[in-house]
Scaffold this motif. Structure first.
Motif, PDB file in Angstrom:
ATOM      1  N   SER A  88       0.708  -1.205   0.027  1.00 37.60           N
ATOM      2  CA  SER A  88      -0.067  -0.132   0.156  1.00 37.60           C
ATOM      3  C   SER A  88       0.884   1.270   0.013  1.00 37.60           C
ATOM      4  CB  SER A  88      -0.872  -0.004   1.290  1.00 37.60           C
ATOM      5  OG  SER A  88      -0.034  -0.090   2.464  1.00 37.60           O
ATOM      6  N   ARG A  89       1.903   1.304   0.746  1.00 40.07           N
ATOM      7  CA  ARG A  89       2.690   2.434   0.959  1.00 40.07           C
ATOM      8  C   ARG A  89       3.430   2.799  -0.509  1.00 40.07           C
ATOM      9  NH1 ARG A  89       8.088   3.425   1.643  1.00 40.07           N
ATOM     10  NH2 ARG A  89       8.652   5.338   2.644  1.00 40.07           N
ATOM     11  N   THR A  90       3.943   1.520  -1.258  1.00 42.91           N
ATOM     12  CA  THR A  90       4.732   1.703  -2.506  1.00 42.91           C
ATOM     13  C   THR A  90       3.580   2.334  -3.517  1.00 42.91           C
ATOM     14  OG1 THR A  90       6.342   0.121  -2.003  1.00 42.91           O
ATOM     15  CG2 THR A  90       5.722   0.777  -4.625  1.00 42.91           C
ATOM     16  N   CYS A  92       0.906   4.174  -3.289  1.00 49.54           N
ATOM     17  CA  CYS A  92       0.730   5.533  -2.873  1.00 49.54           C
ATOM     18  C   CYS A  92       1.682   6.495  -3.358  1.00 49.54           C
ATOM     19  CB  CYS A  92       0.379   5.940  -1.587  1.00 49.54           C
ATOM     20  SG  CYS A  92      -1.193   5.236  -0.870  1.00 49.54           S
ATOM     21  N   SER A  95       1.645   6.661  -7.149  1.00 46.26           N
ATOM     22  CA  SER A  95       0.450   7.568  -7.578  1.00 46.26           C
ATOM     23  C   SER A  95       1.030   9.032  -7.464  1.00 46.26           C
ATOM     24  CB  SER A  95      -0.737   7.462  -6.640  1.00 46.26           C
ATOM     25  OG  SER A  95      -1.799   8.305  -6.904  1.00 46.26           O
ATOM     26  N   ARG A  96       1.725   9.183  -6.521  1.00 49.16           N
ATOM     27  CA  ARG A  96       2.224  10.873  -6.148  1.00 49.16           C
ATOM     28  C   ARG A  96       3.329  11.051  -7.444  1.00 49.16           C
ATOM     29  NH1 ARG A  96       6.322  14.074  -3.740  1.00 49.16           N
ATOM     30  NH2 ARG A  96       5.323  15.516  -2.554  1.00 49.16           N
ATOM     31  N   LEU A 121      -7.902   2.638   0.992  1.00 46.18           N
ATOM     32  CA  LEU A 121      -6.558   2.729   0.209  1.00 46.18           C
ATOM     33  C   LEU A 121      -6.629   3.294  -0.947  1.00 46.18           C
ATOM     34  CD1 LEU A 121      -3.740   2.131  -0.153  1.00 46.18           C
ATOM     35  CD2 LEU A 121      -4.434  -0.275  -1.209  1.00 46.18           C
ATOM     36  N   GLN A 124      -6.665   7.134  -0.567  1.00 49.75           N
ATOM     37  CA  GLN A 124      -5.495   7.569  -0.263  1.00 49.75           C
ATOM     38  C   GLN A 124      -4.539   7.826  -1.545  1.00 49.75           C
ATOM     39  OE1 GLN A 124      -3.392   5.606   2.945  1.00 49.75           O
ATOM     40  NE2 GLN A 124      -5.321   5.616   4.226  1.00 49.75           N
ATOM     41  N   ILE A 125      -4.938   6.766  -2.344  1.00 47.93           N
ATOM     42  CA  ILE A 125      -4.221   6.750  -3.794  1.00 47.93           C
ATOM     43  C   ILE A 125      -4.595   7.969  -4.511  1.00 47.93           C
ATOM     44  CG2 ILE A 125      -3.815   5.657  -6.048  1.00 47.93           C
ATOM     45  CD1 ILE A 125      -4.399   3.064  -4.501  1.00 47.93           C
ATOM     46  N   TRP A 127      -5.531  10.711  -3.199  1.00 52.68           N
ATOM     47  CA  TRP A 127      -5.191  11.885  -2.427  1.00 52.68           C
ATOM     48  C   TRP A 127      -3.662  12.216  -2.563  1.00 52.68           C
ATOM     49  CZ3 TRP A 127      -1.092  13.413   0.820  1.00 52.68           C
ATOM     50  CH2 TRP A 127      -1.303  14.416   1.628  1.00 52.68           C
ATOM     51  N   TYR A 128      -2.919  11.072  -2.728  1.00 54.79           N
ATOM     52  CA  TYR A 128      -1.311  11.268  -3.266  1.00 54.79           C
ATOM     53  C   TYR A 128      -1.135  11.950  -4.837  1.00 54.79           C
ATOM     54  CZ  TYR A 128       0.659   9.292   1.298  1.00 54.79           C
ATOM     55  OH  TYR A 128       0.871   9.643   2.354  1.00 54.79           O
ATOM     56  N   GLU A 131      -1.858  15.664  -4.377  1.00 57.05           N
ATOM     57  CA  GLU A 131      -0.855  16.281  -3.776  1.00 57.05           C
ATOM     58  C   GLU A 131       0.254  16.360  -4.676  1.00 57.05           C
ATOM     59  OE1 GLU A 131       1.656  15.798   0.395  1.00 57.05           O
ATOM     60  OE2 GLU A 131       1.849  14.224  -1.232  1.00 57.05           O
TER      61      GLU A 131
END
Length: 218
Positions: A88-90, A92, A95-96, A121, A124-125, A127-128, A131
């Motif tokens: 999940s961290r990767t 995101c 996506s950033r 999730l 958040q994807i 959202w990133y 951002e």
């Protein structure tokens, strides 16, 4: 994957498959990717160094995330997801990168399970990505005449030119179309790369990304 690449009308200049796992890929599809000089970056490479794939997003117009690529830890469900996959961290972080890219105009999430955890999730994807858009550098199209440092690296049989942005510290490689008989009408373009590509070229290794791109245009 072959349908995406071969479906008519075929106007793909490039296609990159991020996070693929060999045992899930048909040999015919891999051969097709190699024949067309399209790019593929294995799951282990993505997880080991996420920054490796940033140039891919910088050159992309469309980004799609197949959520079946996630590991079961990311889906929070042992019955869904893969034993090995993107966490999940990767995803995101990817996506950033897509958001920061000045070229990306479309992002899609596909094969998204309808569960509370996956809904969070997905949010958040997105959202990133948003951002990332806020931090775009407005460097496309690239204007090498302002705010760029030029580095020419001479190899044993050719010279590759690199440009580094003083604004974002990002790197590009120059591609030259050598199919013209008249040198006066040769065309050139830039392809995003990393500092590692520059350093490997200094050590007399041709970057794979540059090689594939040259083959696609010549």
């Amino acid at each position: 994957m072959s349908k995406i690449i071969m479906e008519k009308p075929n106007v793909l200049n490039n296609y990159t498959n991020l996070g693929f796992q060999n045992y899930y890929c048909a040999i015919e599809e891999k051969d097709l990717m190699d024949k067309l000089y399209f790019e593929g970056i294995r799951l282990g490479q993505v997880l080991d160094d996420t920054q490796l794939v940033e140039p891919v997003f910088r050159d992309a117009d469309i980004v799609g995330f197949d959520m079946k690529c996630l590991s079961w830890e990311a889906t929070a469900d042992p019955l869904k997801g893969q034993p090995n996959g993107i966490d999940s961290r990767t995803i995101c972080a990817l996506s950033r990168y897509a958001g920061i890219s000045d070229r990306v105009g479309f992002i899609g999430l596909y094969e998204l399970p309808s569960t509370p955890m996956m809904n969070q999730l997905a949010a958040q994807i997105v959202w990133y990505f948003i951002e990332g858009v806020q931090y775009r550098f407005d460097e496309y199209p690239v204007n090498i005449k302002e705010g760029f440092l030029k580095y020419s690296v001479t190899l044993s049989d050719q010279t590759i030119v690199f440009y580094k942005s003083e604004k974002s510290n990002r790197w590009w490689m120059e591609l030259t179309n050598d199919t013209h008989l008249d040198n006066k009408i040769k065309t050139s373009a830039l392809i995003a790369c990393t500092k590692n590509d520059y350093e490997s070229t200094v050590n007399d290794f041709i970057p794979e990304r540059w090689f594939n791109a040259i083959k696609r245009i010549n």
